[in-house]
Write an enzyme that holds these catalytic residues in place. Structure first.
Site, PDB file in Angstrom:
ATOM      1  N   ALA A 142       0.845  -1.202   0.000  1.00  0.00           N
ATOM      2  CA  ALA A 142       0.000   0.000   0.000  1.00  0.00           C
ATOM      3  C   ALA A 142       0.877   1.247   0.000  1.00  0.00           C
ATOM      4  O   ALA A 142       0.644   2.188  -0.766  1.00  0.00           O
ATOM      5  CB  ALA A 142      -0.907  -0.017   1.228  1.00  0.00           C
ATOM      6  N   TYR A 143       1.924   1.234   0.854  1.00  0.00           N
ATOM      7  CA  TYR A 143       2.813   2.399   0.936  1.00  0.00           C
ATOM      8  C   TYR A 143       3.515   2.636  -0.394  1.00  0.00           C
ATOM      9  O   TYR A 143       3.490   3.738  -0.943  1.00  0.00           O
ATOM     10  CB  TYR A 143       3.830   2.179   2.055  1.00  0.00           C
ATOM     11  N   SER A 144       4.140   1.583  -0.940  1.00  0.00           N
ATOM     12  CA  SER A 144       4.904   1.737  -2.188  1.00  0.00           C
ATOM     13  C   SER A 144       4.004   2.158  -3.346  1.00  0.00           C
ATOM     14  O   SER A 144       4.360   3.044  -4.133  1.00  0.00           O
ATOM     15  CB  SER A 144       5.617   0.432  -2.539  1.00  0.00           C
TER      16      SER A 144
END
Ligand code: ZN
Length: 658
Positions: free
Chosen positions: A554-556
């Site tokens: 999700a972050y990347s």
């Protein structure tokens, strides 16, 4: 008037100079008496020098000190005997006077003595107090002001017609005061300038100042000219004003030749004045005292025609420059005050502090003007007298002394995620470069991050469109526009493999790291477009964009999408001159997420000491929030003036990225 003398407090100040400090602070504490460096005080003290010769010394307020906060060190000790000889000269030029004052002090490290030093010296009293009291100005600046002043004071005060401050005024007072002072004289009124009181003790001189100003207030009250009615009925408009404000600030900054901070004061008081039917007449008479013009210019701009203001200012300069005391170079022709029926009073300066000083001065000027109008008609000095002070070399020198302004002075930045980590460091780097900063964060600590005029912390959930718009509205009212945008707020959810990633967690990360930044970009773009030196945006990306890691889907993905959004913005906004660049930091451990325990456990996971873990990169160097912030600030500056759409790593070198 309130007499603030307090025996217990006074007992804490020792000696003749100590009590001089005390009552000077009392005067400085009341803004209806003195404002921002205005007014001055003195005491004459006999004291021995190093070789034992006794001599009378005038301790007079030094320039650069505010009465409210003055200390003993803020008084310049000047030899009285020499000052009295100077007062008998036929003429003394300003540079000569400054030289003589500086070379006849008994402490070389003391500040430059006030330009009214010789005037203090010739008044034959131990303590001398001088203020620019609003109530006195309301009387002197009214039709028939001199007769009214004489009527109020009788023998209590000698009345001196207006003469420009400096040697000529001191000489005039030296001639007239002894001739006109009576047994009961306790003060002196300078028309269109201010009032003096004096006495054998600090208390007596202070008490008399209060008494004299009270007389002016009583006179105004007795002539139905004290209370200013009619402010309650006005409703404060709550229509969005940011687009109009930013446009006006851009036009004025362009006229000035440099960006300026513009504060909007749409309080009842300012709106009541700006909405007067006769505001176009009242506000165009001139300032309450000539020295205000140095900060406020002679006249405010009424309405929004900046070009007409500039033209009128140029004409004013050409009318008076040929007969000026010294050859003058025209200052910038931009207004410092705008009066507008919707915005109220807007004030401008090269910093938020300066814009606030202009606002303070004009708030008192409005009182003086309205009271004088009730009393019989406001009368300011002729424009030639204002010009002489505005272009007075001694005053211009004071402004020049402040030196070259910092790189972002007059500009505003918005930083998201400003309460901690990289965002907090960005705020510091930008403030240090002279920018005003609007800091947004969901953490309420952002509100009290800096107690400075050039910082506005707003608690704001950037995923809420309404909250972002409200924050922008407040930020633009505080500083006038937006020049730089640092998109930093983001979340790093704990490591989760795709197989276990919940839709809600995915959406939440996208909402904060991606969607919120779209809202911010869209809402800030029209404002960045109006930046006088063109807009700049820096996006805090991540090493995970070029080199993602397992467990950070999700972050990347959110940071990669944000990166792409920034690249599109660089393409779309280039025509508006707006530069967009991205920083990719990695392993910045001095942020809120990285507590000592988390750090220790990650280091243990890799089987290395914490110190080594922190420097796991090609350069073997620790990357701090400050490193990222300094680069973000520089990317908004002239070094990167020709760079847009760039992605710069700030990670100590990462083998996967290189
Ligand atoms: Zn003065």
């Amino acid at each position: 008037m309130k007499n603030l003398w307090n025996d217990t407090e006074a007992a804490g100040y020792h000696g003749e100079l100590g009590l001089r400090v005390y009552t000077s602070r009392l005067l400085g504490h009341d803004p209806s008496l003195v404002l921002h460096g205005g007014g001055n005080t003195s005491v004459k003290i006999r004291e021995p020098d190093l070789v034992g010769d006794e001599e009378e010394i005038l301790y007079v307020k030094g320039s650069g000190w505010d009465l409210e906060f003055i200390e003993a060190a803020g008084f310049s000790p000047v030899r009285m005997a020499y000052l009295l000889k100077l007062a008998r000269l036929d003429a003394l030029s300003d540079p000569q006077m400054v030289n003589e004052l500086l070379t006849h002090m008994t402490r070389s490290s003391a500040p430059a003595p006030s330009v009214e030093t010789i005037l203090h010296a010739i008044l034959p009293y131990k303590y001398v107090d001088h203020t620019h009291a609003d109530a006195v100005l309301a009387v002197t600046n009214t039709t028939g002001g001199e007769e009214r002043t004489r009527e109020i004071y009788g023998d209590k005060a000698v009345v001196i017609p207006y003469v420009m401050p400096g040697f000529d005024l001191a000489r005039l007072c030296a001639a007239r005061f002894p001739a006109e002072a009576k047994a009961g004289t306790i003060g002196m009124v300078l028309m269109n300038h201010g009032i003096f009181s004096f006495g054998d003790t600090a208390k007596l001189s202070y008490d008399r100042m209060i008494e004299l100003v009270q007389r002016a207030e009583d006179y105004l009250a007795g002539h139905q000219s004290w209370a200013l009615p009619g402010r309650q009925q006005l409703a404060i408009p709550d229509k969005p004003v940011r687009a109009r404000v930013a446009q006006l600030r851009q036009e004025i900054s362009k006229a000035a030749g440099f960006p300026m901070i513009m504060q909007v004061h749409n309080d009842r008081r300012s709106l009541a004045f700006a909405n007067r039917e006769d505001v176009g007449i009242l506000s165009q008479q001139g300032p309450a005292t000539p020295d205000h013009a140095i900060r406020t210019k002679r006249l405010p701009l009424v309405g929004g025609n900046v070009d007409a203001y500039v033209l009128a200012y140029r004409n004013y300069f050409s009318r008076h420059a040929p007969s000026a005391r010294e050859p003058s170079t025209m200052l910038d022709a931009a207004p410092r005050i705008v009066l507008d029926p919707q915005l109220g009073m807007c004030t401008l300066g090269r910093s938020a502090k300066n814009a606030a000083i202009v606002a303070d001065i004009y708030a008192h000027t409005m009182d003086v003007i309205e009271r004088a109008t009730l009393l019989g008609g406001y009368r300011a000095l002729p424009e030639k007298d204002i010009f002489d002070v505005e272009y007075w070399d001694l005053e211009q020198a004071k402004l020049r002394k402040s030196g070259k302004p910092p790189v972002f002075s007059g500009e505003t930045t918005l930083v998201t995620g400003a309460a901690s980590g990289i965002g907090k460091a960005c705020v510091e780097s930008l403030l240090a470069r002279g920018a005003a900063v609007i800091g947004l964060d969901i953490n309420p600590a952002v509100v009290n991050l800096h107690q400075k005029k050039d910082f506005l912390g707003i608690r704001c959930d950037v995923t809420s469109e309404e909250a972002v718009i409200n924050a922008l509205e407040a930020g633009i009212k505080a500083f006038g526009g937006l020049d730089m945008l640092i998109l930093n707020a983001g979340v790093f959810p704990g490591g989760t493999a795709i197989a276990a990633l919940k839709s809600d967690d995915w959406r939440k990360t996208m909402q904060i790291n991606l969607d919120a930044n779209l809202i911010l970009m869209r809402e800030c773009h029209p404002l960045l477009k109006l930046a006088p030196r063109t807009g700049r945006m820096v996006v805090i990306g991540s090493k995970n964009v070029p080199a993602p890691g397992p467990g950070a889907a999700a972050y990347s993905a959110s940071k990669a999408a944000l990166n792409q959004l920034a690249r599109v913005a660089a393409l779309e906004w280039g025509a508006d001159g707006i530069r967009v660049n991205v920083l990719h930091p990695n392993a910045v451990f001095d942020t809120g997420i990285w507590t000592a325990e988390v750090l220790a456990s990650r280091a243990a996971h890799y089987g290395v000491p914490v110190d080594e873990y922190k420097k796991k990169n090609v350069l073997n160097a620790e990357v701090t929030s400050r490193d990222v912030a300094e680069l973000a600030a520089e990317m908004c500056g002239p070094l990167f003036a020709k760079t847009t759409g760039a992605q710069v790593p700030v990670d100590g070198g990462n083998e996967r990225v290189i």
